[in-house]
Structures are given as C-alpha cells and as structure tokens.
Design an enzyme around this catalytic site. Structure first.
Site, PDB file in Angstrom:
ATOM      1  N   ASP A 247       4.624 -18.088  13.233  1.00  0.00           N
ATOM      2  CA  ASP A 247       3.643 -17.795  14.449  1.00  0.00           C
ATOM      3  C   ASP A 247       4.092 -18.494  15.652  1.00  0.00           C
ATOM      4  O   ASP A 247       5.221 -18.994  15.763  1.00  0.00           O
ATOM      5  CB  ASP A 247       2.494 -18.641  13.816  1.00  0.00           C
ATOM      6  CG  ASP A 247       1.209 -18.783  14.872  1.00  0.00           C
ATOM      7  OD1 ASP A 247       0.955 -17.600  15.479  1.00  0.00           O
ATOM      8  OD2 ASP A 247       0.726 -19.858  15.177  1.00  0.00           O
ATOM      9  N   LEU A 248       3.457 -18.157  16.866  1.00  0.00           N
ATOM     10  CA  LEU A 248       3.707 -18.438  18.202  1.00  0.00           C
ATOM     11  C   LEU A 248       3.268 -19.547  18.610  1.00  0.00           C
ATOM     12  O   LEU A 248       3.932 -20.833  18.735  1.00  0.00           O
ATOM     13  CB  LEU A 248       3.916 -17.211  19.076  1.00  0.00           C
ATOM     14  CG  LEU A 248       4.298 -17.787  20.420  1.00  0.00           C
ATOM     15  CD1 LEU A 248       5.982 -18.156  20.639  1.00  0.00           C
ATOM     16  CD2 LEU A 248       4.148 -16.541  21.486  1.00  0.00           C
ATOM     17  N   ASP A 249       1.888 -19.455  18.735  1.00  0.00           N
ATOM     18  CA  ASP A 249       1.014 -20.595  19.567  1.00  0.00           C
ATOM     19  C   ASP A 249       1.160 -21.565  18.600  1.00  0.00           C
ATOM     20  O   ASP A 249       0.251 -21.647  17.545  1.00  0.00           O
ATOM     21  CB  ASP A 249      -0.254 -19.863  20.005  1.00  0.00           C
ATOM     22  CG  ASP A 249      -0.268 -18.836  21.205  1.00  0.00           C
ATOM     23  OD1 ASP A 249       0.544 -19.262  21.995  1.00  0.00           O
ATOM     24  OD2 ASP A 249      -0.761 -17.936  20.935  1.00  0.00           O
TER      25      ASP A 249
ATOM     26  N   THR B 263       1.384 -23.896  23.684  1.00  0.00           N
ATOM     27  CA  THR B 263       0.634 -22.914  24.586  1.00  0.00           C
ATOM     28  C   THR B 263      -0.929 -23.329  24.068  1.00  0.00           C
ATOM     29  O   THR B 263      -1.890 -22.657  24.608  1.00  0.00           O
ATOM     30  CB  THR B 263       1.017 -21.656  24.308  1.00  0.00           C
ATOM     31  OG1 THR B 263       1.179 -21.367  22.870  1.00  0.00           O
ATOM     32  CG2 THR B 263       2.109 -21.311  25.234  1.00  0.00           C
TER      33      THR B 263
ATOM     34  N   LYS C 235      -7.964 -20.950  16.716  1.00  0.00           N
ATOM     35  CA  LYS C 235      -6.424 -20.762  16.683  1.00  0.00           C
ATOM     36  C   LYS C 235      -6.478 -19.605  15.582  1.00  0.00           C
ATOM     37  O   LYS C 235      -6.788 -19.364  14.406  1.00  0.00           O
ATOM     38  CB  LYS C 235      -6.255 -22.203  16.027  1.00  0.00           C
ATOM     39  CG  LYS C 235      -5.960 -23.144  16.987  1.00  0.00           C
ATOM     40  CD  LYS C 235      -5.267 -24.522  16.455  1.00  0.00           C
ATOM     41  CE  LYS C 235      -5.360 -25.723  17.338  1.00  0.00           C
ATOM     42  NZ  LYS C 235      -5.059 -26.770  16.455  1.00  0.00           N
ATOM     43  N   GLY C 236      -5.311 -18.833  16.122  1.00  0.00           N
ATOM     44  CA  GLY C 236      -4.962 -17.769  15.108  1.00  0.00           C
ATOM     45  C   GLY C 236      -5.831 -16.442  15.361  1.00  0.00           C
ATOM     46  O   GLY C 236      -5.700 -15.558  14.635  1.00  0.00           O
TER      47      GLY C 236
ATOM     48  N   SER D 189       2.746 -13.136  15.865  1.00  0.00           N
ATOM     49  CA  SER D 189       1.604 -13.704  16.573  1.00  0.00           C
ATOM     50  C   SER D 189       0.693 -12.774  16.810  1.00  0.00           C
ATOM     51  O   SER D 189       0.871 -11.601  17.007  1.00  0.00           O
ATOM     52  CB  SER D 189       2.295 -14.248  18.046  1.00  0.00           C
ATOM     53  OG  SER D 189       1.208 -14.421  19.005  1.00  0.00           O
ATOM     54  N   ALA D 190      -0.625 -13.380  16.965  1.00  0.00           N
ATOM     55  CA  ALA D 190      -1.790 -12.600  17.153  1.00  0.00           C
ATOM     56  C   ALA D 190      -1.992 -12.133  18.605  1.00  0.00           C
ATOM     57  O   ALA D 190      -2.682 -11.625  19.245  1.00  0.00           O
ATOM     58  CB  ALA D 190      -2.982 -13.392  16.627  1.00  0.00           C
TER      59      ALA D 190
ATOM     60  N   LYS E 277      -5.093 -11.772  11.212  1.00  0.00           N
ATOM     61  CA  LYS E 277      -5.306 -13.031  10.091  1.00  0.00           C
ATOM     62  C   LYS E 277      -6.597 -13.346   9.996  1.00  0.00           C
ATOM     63  O   LYS E 277      -7.233 -13.054  10.837  1.00  0.00           O
ATOM     64  CB  LYS E 277      -4.593 -14.081  10.838  1.00  0.00           C
ATOM     65  CG  LYS E 277      -3.096 -13.625  11.220  1.00  0.00           C
ATOM     66  CD  LYS E 277      -2.483 -14.828  12.097  1.00  0.00           C
ATOM     67  CE  LYS E 277      -1.023 -14.773  12.674  1.00  0.00           C
ATOM     68  NZ  LYS E 277      -0.401 -15.618  13.501  1.00  0.00           N
TER      69      LYS E 277
ATOM     70  N   GLU F  33       3.044 -21.460  10.079  1.00  0.00           N
ATOM     71  CA  GLU F  33       1.649 -21.262  10.768  1.00  0.00           C
ATOM     72  C   GLU F  33       1.125 -22.558  11.168  1.00  0.00           C
ATOM     73  O   GLU F  33       0.939 -23.524  10.429  1.00  0.00           O
ATOM     74  CB  GLU F  33       0.743 -20.638   9.880  1.00  0.00           C
ATOM     75  CG  GLU F  33       0.533 -19.140  10.263  1.00  0.00           C
ATOM     76  CD  GLU F  33      -0.262 -18.972  11.562  1.00  0.00           C
ATOM     77  OE1 GLU F  33      -0.720 -19.664  11.895  1.00  0.00           O
ATOM     78  OE2 GLU F  33      -0.375 -17.543  11.857  1.00  0.00           O
ATOM     79  N   ASP F  34       0.270 -22.629  12.150  1.00  0.00           N
ATOM     80  CA  ASP F  34      -0.586 -23.696  12.369  1.00  0.00           C
ATOM     81  C   ASP F  34      -2.066 -23.609  12.402  1.00  0.00           C
ATOM     82  O   ASP F  34      -2.803 -24.669  12.467  1.00  0.00           O
ATOM     83  CB  ASP F  34      -0.308 -24.476  14.018  1.00  0.00           C
ATOM     84  CG  ASP F  34      -0.866 -23.366  14.852  1.00  0.00           C
ATOM     85  OD1 ASP F  34      -0.841 -22.188  15.097  1.00  0.00           O
ATOM     86  OD2 ASP F  34      -1.481 -23.747  15.964  1.00  0.00           O
TER      87      ASP F  34
HETATM   88  C1  BG6 Z   1      -3.358 -16.655  18.845  1.00  0.00           C
HETATM   89  C2  BG6 Z   1      -3.826 -17.872  19.248  1.00  0.00           C
HETATM   90  O1  BG6 Z   1      -1.825 -17.025  18.571  1.00  0.00           O
HETATM   91  O2  BG6 Z   1      -3.365 -15.732  20.011  1.00  0.00           O
HETATM   92  C3  BG6 Z   1      -5.054 -17.634  19.665  1.00  0.00           C
HETATM   93  O3  BG6 Z   1      -3.904 -19.088  18.196  1.00  0.00           O
HETATM   94  C4  BG6 Z   1      -5.347 -16.422  20.670  1.00  0.00           C
HETATM   95  O4  BG6 Z   1      -5.934 -18.733  20.230  1.00  0.00           O
HETATM   96  C5  BG6 Z   1      -4.572 -15.314  19.855  1.00  0.00           C
HETATM   97  O5  BG6 Z   1      -6.710 -16.387  20.834  1.00  0.00           O
HETATM   98  C6  BG6 Z   1      -4.499 -13.917  21.136  1.00  0.00           C
HETATM   99  O6  BG6 Z   1      -4.148 -14.338  22.194  1.00  0.00           O
HETATM  100  P1  BG6 Z   1      -3.902 -13.445  23.528  1.00  0.00           P
HETATM  101  O7  BG6 Z   1      -2.872 -13.978  24.158  1.00  0.00           O
HETATM  102  O8  BG6 Z   1      -3.759 -12.083  23.020  1.00  0.00           O
HETATM  103  O9  BG6 Z   1      -5.102 -13.537  24.018  1.00  0.00           O
HETATM  104 MG    MG Z   2      -0.932 -20.533  15.989  1.00  0.00          MG
END
Ligand code: BG6
Ligand code: MG
Length: 217
Positions: A9-11, A17, A45-46, A114-115, A145, A169-170
């Site tokens: 996962d990224l964030d 971030t 989150k996620g 990543s989402a 997810k 994943e976090d």
């Molecule tokens: C996830 C974050 O990685 O991405 C969420 O944990 C975030 O908090 C989601 O809403 C979507 O991100 P973005 O950048 O497409 O708005």
């Molecule tokens: Mg995350």
C-alpha cells in the site's frame, strides 16, 4: 519458503502522506462548516476519495447533489495536490527503501496496490518508481478495499500467484482485502487495530524478509 512478490500500500506504508490527506479533508470540512476530527479520519484510511467524502458528509446534516459531491471531492484533491507537489524522498517512511531494495536483491517482484489516484505522482516525487515493478491504476479497480481486487490485480501484474505474495497495509480495510486475496497480510501500525493481519509492525523499519515464516513451499 517461497515469496514471489511483495505488494505495498502507499499512504501510511511507504509514504508519509496520511497527514496530508487529513489536512486536506480538514481544510474542506472547515470551509463548509462540517465537523471533522482525527477519529473520523481513521475511517478514511484505505478508502477511496468519493467514499471518504460520503463519510465526511455524514456530519453535515444535509443532502448534497452528485454535482456538489464531485465539486467537493475535486476541492479536497486540489488541496491534497498542493501538498504532494512538494514531496521529496525525505517523505518516505522509515524502512521503505530498505525493504524494497531487499526484495530486489532476493529477486522478489514488487508492486503497488494503492487506492489513491495520485499514487503515480507521489511515487515519482518520492523517487521510488525504479524500485516498483508494477503499479495498479486505482481508476480501473471497480471493487475497492476491503475487496481483494486491487491486490489480485497487483499480483497478476507481476505474474505471481496470490499464495506466494506478501502484502503490506496500514488500514483495516486493506488487511481485509489482503486476506480476501489469500495473501500473507503484514500490518504496519497499531497492533490492536490491525489484529486481523498475520504479523504487525510499528513501521517497515521493524520488518525484514527473514521474519517471514515458511508459509508456503
Ligand atoms: C488511500 C488513502 O491510499 O487513497 C485514503 O488511505 C484516500 O485516505 C485514498 O482517500 C484515495 O486517494 P486519492 O489520492 O485518490 O484521493
Ligand atoms: Mg494506507
């Protein structure tokens, strides 16, 4: 023991971030007079941008049209992009590069699940694009997810069988997605919150590939 791929996962796992997402939602909420706090933020989150907005709007006490929602989500994204525009490799979380490098050394494929639709820009600014073999484009994932789709797509992208993948994943939703994908789930963060993971570490800096039990032969 055989690990074919490591999926990240990224964030909150590779990138620092989480606060940037939080501050962007907070700015939007304040502007619109909607109550928002860290506890509500935990639920985001996620979770995709639009689904996050729905959670934020629960406290608004009014209905919003689809056009209004699209404009609010775009507003949050503009605030978020203002912040991520100045990300540098210093915004990588501890252990991120070490683990990615270790995968490379052992011939383990690496992928990003990543989402975030901003993931490609974040990865570029963090300077880790060369350490990732595949990045799933969140725009093309229909079921978010905790559905397993994004992790299965990442595994397919690096030609690895899910049972030979480990994933990091976090977010609770992310851990559930990994388990649904039948991969080994490694939680990064709070042990209590991520109790469904196979292993949990405070950060990637506490993890090394040698800690993985022989979960498949
Ligand atoms: C996830 C974050 O990685 O991405 C969420 O944990 C975030 O908090 C989601 O809403 C979507 O991100 P973005 O950048 O497409 O708005
Ligand atoms: Mg995350």
């Amino acid at each position: 023991m055989h690990v074919a791929a490591a999926i990240f996962d990224l964030d909150g796992v590779l990138a620092d971030t989480t606060q940037a997402h939080y501050l962007s939602w907070l700015r939007l909420a304040k502007e619109k007079g909607i109550y928002f706090d860290k506890q509500i933020n935990e639920r985001l989150k996620g979770v995709s941008r639009m689904a996050s907005l729905e959670i934020l709007l629960e406290r608004s006490g009014r209905e919003f049209s689809a056009a209004e929602k699209a404009s609010l989500a775009a507003g949050k994204n503009n605030y978020y992009r203002e912040i991520i525009g100045s990300l540098t490799p210093e915004d990588l979380l501890p252990g991120a590069v070490t683990v990615l490098d270790a995968c490379r050394t052992r011939g383990i494929k690496t992928a990003l699940a990543s989402a975030s639709e901003n993931a490609p820009d974040v990865i570029k600014n963090l300077g880790i694009a060369p350490l990732l073999d595949y990045i799933v484009d969140a725009k093309y994932i229909t079921n978010p997810k905790p559905h397993p789709d994004i992790f299965l797509s990442a595994a397919m992208g690096v030609d690895a069988e899910p049972r030979f993948c480990i994933a990091f994943e976090d977010a609770e939703a992310g851990i559930r997605a990994i388990r649904a994908a039948k991969m080994m789930a490694i939680g990064i963060g709070c042990r209590k919150r991520l109790c469904q993971a196979d292993m949990v570490f405070a950060s990637l800096a506490d993890f090394s590939l040698g800690m993985i039990p022989p979960f498949c032969v």
